[in-house]
Structure formats: structure tokens, C-alpha cells
Design a protein around this motif. Structure first.
Motif, PDB file in Angstrom:
ATOM      1  N   GLU A 116      -8.905  45.792 -31.127  1.00 23.82           N
ATOM      2  CA  GLU A 116      -9.229  46.034 -29.714  1.00 23.82           C
ATOM      3  C   GLU A 116      -9.766  47.448 -29.516  1.00 23.82           C
ATOM      4  OE1 GLU A 116      -5.926  43.515 -27.146  1.00 23.82           O
ATOM      5  OE2 GLU A 116      -5.539  45.610 -27.591  1.00 23.82           O
ATOM      6  N   CYS A 117     -10.588  47.599 -28.494  1.00 27.85           N
ATOM      7  CA  CYS A 117     -11.006  48.947 -28.080  1.00 27.85           C
ATOM      8  C   CYS A 117     -10.160  49.327 -26.868  1.00 27.85           C
ATOM      9  CB  CYS A 117     -12.491  48.961 -27.730  1.00 27.85           C
ATOM     10  SG  CYS A 117     -12.867  48.048 -26.216  1.00 27.85           S
ATOM     11  N   GLU A 118     -10.519  50.425 -26.220  1.00 29.65           N
ATOM     12  CA  GLU A 118      -9.726  50.894 -25.075  1.00 29.65           C
ATOM     13  C   GLU A 118      -9.770  49.924 -23.886  1.00 29.65           C
ATOM     14  OE1 GLU A 118     -10.719  54.846 -23.934  1.00 29.65           O
ATOM     15  OE2 GLU A 118      -9.845  55.727 -25.736  1.00 29.65           O
TER      16      GLU A 118
ATOM     17  N   TYR B 297     -10.875  41.387 -29.719  1.00 30.81           N
ATOM     18  CA  TYR B 297     -10.995  42.184 -30.942  1.00 30.81           C
ATOM     19  C   TYR B 297     -12.466  42.372 -31.286  1.00 30.81           C
ATOM     20  CZ  TYR B 297      -6.453  39.871 -31.186  1.00 30.81           C
ATOM     21  OH  TYR B 297      -5.224  39.365 -30.873  1.00 30.81           O
ATOM     22  N   HIS B 298     -12.907  43.632 -31.400  1.00 34.48           N
ATOM     23  CA  HIS B 298     -14.248  43.885 -31.914  1.00 34.48           C
ATOM     24  C   HIS B 298     -14.215  43.566 -33.404  1.00 34.48           C
ATOM     25  CE1 HIS B 298     -16.279  45.477 -28.456  1.00 34.48           C
ATOM     26  NE2 HIS B 298     -15.237  46.209 -28.169  1.00 34.48           N
ATOM     27  N   LEU B 299     -15.164  42.748 -33.844  1.00 33.66           N
ATOM     28  CA  LEU B 299     -15.068  42.186 -35.192  1.00 33.66           C
ATOM     29  C   LEU B 299     -15.680  43.078 -36.265  1.00 33.66           C
ATOM     30  CD1 LEU B 299     -15.764  38.500 -34.169  1.00 33.66           C
ATOM     31  CD2 LEU B 299     -13.579  39.485 -34.914  1.00 33.66           C
TER      32      LEU B 299
ATOM     33  N   PRO C  42     -20.615  41.004 -22.379  1.00 29.88           N
ATOM     34  CA  PRO C  42     -20.484  42.281 -23.090  1.00 29.88           C
ATOM     35  C   PRO C  42     -19.176  42.982 -22.746  1.00 29.88           C
ATOM     36  CG  PRO C  42     -22.275  42.370 -21.463  1.00 29.88           C
ATOM     37  CD  PRO C  42     -21.694  40.997 -21.383  1.00 29.88           C
ATOM     38  N   CYS C  43     -18.675  43.778 -23.681  1.00 30.27           N
ATOM     39  CA  CYS C  43     -17.421  44.511 -23.457  1.00 30.27           C
ATOM     40  C   CYS C  43     -17.687  45.696 -22.529  1.00 30.27           C
ATOM     41  CB  CYS C  43     -16.871  45.003 -24.785  1.00 30.27           C
ATOM     42  SG  CYS C  43     -15.282  45.849 -24.626  1.00 30.27           S
ATOM     43  N   ALA C  44     -16.656  46.071 -21.770  1.00 30.90           N
ATOM     44  CA  ALA C  44     -16.767  47.237 -20.868  1.00 30.90           C
ATOM     45  C   ALA C  44     -17.081  48.515 -21.638  1.00 30.90           C
ATOM     46  CB  ALA C  44     -15.471  47.399 -20.085  1.00 30.90           C
ATOM     47  N   CYS C  45     -16.777  48.526 -22.947  1.00 31.98           N
ATOM     48  CA  CYS C  45     -17.013  49.746 -23.732  1.00 31.98           C
ATOM     49  C   CYS C  45     -18.476  49.869 -24.142  1.00 31.98           C
ATOM     50  CB  CYS C  45     -16.097  49.800 -24.952  1.00 31.98           C
ATOM     51  SG  CYS C  45     -16.652  48.835 -26.372  1.00 31.98           S
ATOM     52  N   GLY C  46     -19.254  48.789 -23.977  1.00 39.43           N
ATOM     53  CA  GLY C  46     -20.692  48.853 -24.253  1.00 39.43           C
ATOM     54  C   GLY C  46     -21.075  48.552 -25.691  1.00 39.43           C
TER      55      GLY C  46
HETATM   56 ZN   LIG Z   1     -14.963  47.214 -26.405  1.00 40.07          ZN
END
Ligand SMILES: [Zn+2]
Length: 440
Positions: free
Chosen positions: A256-258, A263-265, A318-322
Motif C-alpha cells: 500500500e501507499c499512503e 497494493y501497488h504491484l 487511478p490511485c490518489a498518489c498518482g
Molecule cells: Zn498509491
């Protein structure tokens, strides 16, 4: 603003583009090259893959979509033909991991790794851990780490590269001893299995000064229910990151990111698919199915279209982290942990876990199933800590909130019994992955 997962920059570096934004097209071209090379290598060097895939398998892979023309490899294949999947001589093997040695599932699974295979895992751990640790941090590792090449050892190597100190401890069996070690070592981060970390968090609350609790936690090795994660965060006032991986993946699969949203693979080393568990058809992004992966860079024992038995989906948005990396949703459980009820409904062990860990004081559980004609008897035994020995009514009430349980009980085809007992003297029972235990 949510910081982008460090896996993004790490993957770009692996593609030979350090300092550049990760480009999906370049990543997918890389994956196609690596996949074709892996298939060629496996067919040339492994008797199993030669027979399983056929001599000309690599020629049929012109796009990533062509992967679906290849047959799956299963845990049964691993148990039956593991040694024949090996693609290098034994002298190049640095570590052999034997799983499921209880004998209840037949032959144990064995996995062979070269030094280079393990080095790639250390790389991934380094990038993944930089999500939650900083140089100078002290990281308590509640995983086995004595043997060279074990998960704790590889993690310690990764942390050393990050400039963080590792504090190897091993599995927790005695909560008082682990709490003492945590306090004396002033750990900034803790890495451990979900139930062990929760037990330690419950045990230390009220015993250890709040300032001495870790800032971050990484959960690994087993499914982490959301209720358990929230409880660890509440008890320690920390941030919990969840990791997805299994030995077959070379331990690490995604983190996981923040944003804590899937899970980012580890896409530079693994190619993930989600398939319909019944038909084997590829599922579109967003649809749940069985997680399947192919190794792209492993030499000792490549795995091609390996069925994990885990249920999840690729998150389409897309994830909030970009990040440009794909994300796998939190697991929806395992295929072998779904109970079919006579009312046509299904009950997942993960639903039971969410219910159990929503009850204050719980630290672990077992779920035992007996089928008696059209009646299913489900016994949930809960282990508690903190003078909460008689919790069965609360646990039953929590499980009754699950719609399938309510319906099946109303229809008279589910008998649910919960019991609870206090964990004696803070001594934790040895426990592996949680499964429905079946009795006849
Ligand atoms: Zn992320």
C-alpha cells in the motif's frame, strides 16, 4: 497531498529510466519482453514446462493478451512436479523454502531461489519499506530471520540499504518478552503478521508509555482484516500499511501507499492477472476473481500463470498518489475459505474475521465447520486478552450482523456457536494462515 508510492520511481529505474515518470506503455513493452524470455527459458530448461507449455509456446506470445493462451500452473503442480520446474542446477540455488509440511495437503510445496532471485526481493523490500521507514529508523521484525535468505534476513538487508536499523525478533510466542524487547529497542516501525501485531498492540496498551509505540506498522504473511488494521492504528496511534505477497511470488507482491487503497504491484518482476476461478477467463479490471501471476525475472524456478487461490480485483481508477502502477484491491479472502450454505448463500472466512476483530479484546480465532445433512454447524472460537474471557455473546451478535449468517440461521440451516477464552499469561498459540477447519 498523498505522497506517490516509492515503487513508481523504483520501477522506472528498473526499466532503465531513473528519475523519469513511469510510463505504462514502456512498462508493458518491458513486461512482454521479459515474459517471452521467461517462457523460452522455462521451456528450454525445465522438463515440466517443456511438457506443460510445449516447445513453441514463446512464439505464440506477441502481446501481453496472448498470455491467456498458456495453461495455468497450480499449487498441485508445485507439489507434484516442483523439482521439474527448476531451471538451473542445484549448485546455483541459494535457498529452498518448504511450505505446508503438515502433510494434510499431500506433498509439501518447495520453492527454489538463486542468489539473484533473492537479490530482486531485497530490492523490492527496500523500495516497499521506504513507504513507511526513514533513514535512521529502528525497525522491529516479528518474522523469522535467523537463517540466511529467510524473510527476516532479506528484510534486514533491505533496511540496511535504506539506512535503517533492523531489530530481528522472530515470531512472537511470549507477549511479555516481545513487549519488553519493543520498549527497550525503541522501535519506530514494526513488521509482523496481522494477529501477532494486534496481540502485541493489545498487550502493550496500558503497559507501555504511548511515546514508545511505533510510528508505522507493516502487516505481512496473512490476510489483514480492516477491523484489525483499524484497531492496531487506534491502540498504537500509528499508521498501518498492508503488504501482499507469498513465498511463490518471491515473498513480495505489492504494498500500500499512503492512500491505503490497494497494493501497488511489483510489476517489474511479476505480471498479474485476475481470472474467473471457474472458467479461467480473464476478468476485466474492477471485477473480482482469482489472482494469477507470472514471474518475469526469476531464474531458479519461474512460475508461469500461477493460480494463487486468493480473491481480489485490479482497481480500475487511478490511485490518489498518482502512480502509474496497477493496484490490487485488498483481498476478498481465499477460494478455499468460502463456505457454501444450503440456502445457496456463501460465507467467507474474511467476513467472519471482520466480525471477530470488531469485538474489543479479541486477538485470534479459529472457525470450525461440520456439515450434517442440510445443516451447517459453524463454531467460532475466539482468543481474547485483557480480562475479557466471556465474549461469546458479543462475538455471536457481531457475526449475526452478516446478512448470509442471519438468513441461513432464520432458514434453520446454520447453527452458529461462538466461544471465547482468555490468552493464558500472554502466551500466543502457534498459528499459521487462517482457514475453515472442517470436521466430519
Ligand atoms: Zn498509491
Amino acid at each position: 497531498m498523498t505522497a506517490m508510492t516509492p515503487l513508481d520511481a523504483w520501477t522506472a529505474t528498473r526499466l532503465g529510466l531513473p528519475g523519469k515518470r513511469l510510463d505504462r506503455q514502456i512498462l508493458e513493452n518491458y513486461q512482454l519482453d521479459k515474459l517471452s524470455a521467461t517462457v523460452r527459458f522455462a521451456v528450454a530448461n525445465s522438463p515440466f514446462y517443456r511438457k506443460h507449455l510445449g516447445q513453441s509456446a514463446a512464439a505464440g506470445i506477441r502481446t501481453l493478451g496472448d498470455l491467456t493462451s498458456l495453461p495455468f500452473a497450480t499449487a498441485t503442480d508445485l507439489r507434484s512436479w516442483g523439482a521439474q520446474m527448476l531451471c538451473v542446477s542445484q549448485s546455483r540455488i541459494n535457498r529452498v523454502v518448504t511450505l505446508d509440511t503438515s502433510g494434510t495437503l499431500g506433498e509439501p510445496k518447495r520453492l527454489w531461489f538463486t542468489a539473484d532471485d533473492q537479490s530482486l526481493t531485497v530490492d523490492f523490500f527496500q523500495a516497499g519499506m521506504s513507504t513507511l521507514t526513514r533513514p535512521g529508523d529502528r525497525v522491529l521484525i516479528l518474522l523469522p530471520g535467523r537463517r540466511p535468505g529467510s524473510v527476516g534476513d532479506l528484510l534486514a538487508q533491505a533496511l540496511a540499504r535504506l539506512g535503517a536499523a533492523s531489530l530481528p525478533y522472530g515470531w512472537v510466542t511470549d507477549l511479555a518478552a516481545a513487549a519488553r524487547f519493543m520498549r527497550q529497542s525503541r522501535a519506530d516501525s514494526v513488521v509482523g503478521s496481522p494477529v501477532q501485531v494486534l496481540a502485541l498492540a493489545r498487550y502493550t496498551t496500558g503497559r507501555v508509555d504511548l511515546a514508545e509505540f511505533p510510528r508505522t506498522v507493516l502487516l505481512s504473511t496473512d490476510y489483514a482484516p480492516g477491523a484489525l488494521i483499524r484497531e492496531v492504528e487506534r491502540l498504537w496511534g500509528c499508521r498501518v500499511f498492508d503488504h501482499y505477497g507469498m513465498t511463490e511470488m518471491g515473498l513480495g507482491g505489492g504494498v500500500e501507499c499512503e492512500a491505503h487503497s490497494g497494493y501497488h504491484l511489483r510489476e517489474a518482476d511479476l505480471l498479474f492477472e485476475v481470472v474467473d476461478p471457474n472458467t479461467g477467463e480473464r476478468q476485466p479490471d474492477g471485477c473480482e476473481g482469482e489472482v494469477v501471476f507470472s514471474t518475469l525475472t526469476r531464474r531458479g524456478m519461474p512460475l508461469i500463470r500461477y493460480r494463487t487461490g486468493d480473491l481480489s480485483r485490479i482497481l480500475p481508477e487511478p490511485c490518489a498518489c498518482g502512480s502509474s502502477l496497477k493496484r490490487l484491491d485488498r483481498l476478498g479472502g481465499r477460494l478455499d475459505s468460502i463456505l457454501r450454505l444450503p440456502t445457496d448463500g456463501t460465507l467467507r472466512l474474511s467476513e467472519i474475521a471482520e466480525g471477530v476483530f470488531a469485538v474489543p479484546g479479541t486477538i485470534d480465532y479459529t472457525a470450525t465447520v461440520a456439515v450434517d445433512g442440510h445443516r451447517v454447524k459453524l463454531a467460532v472460537s475466539v482468543l481474547t486478552l485483557g480480562g475479557r474471557s466471556s465474549m461469546w455473546e458479543t462475538v455471536e451478535a457481531e457475526l449475526e450482523r452478516i446478512e448470509t449468517v442471519r438468513n441461513a440461521r432464520a432458514a434453520g440451516c446454520l447453527e452458529l456457536r461462538a466461544d471465547s477464552r482468555e490468552c493464558d499469561d500472554g502466551v500466543l498459540p502457534v498459528s499459521g494462515k487462517r482457514l475453515f477447519r472442517k470436521v466430519t
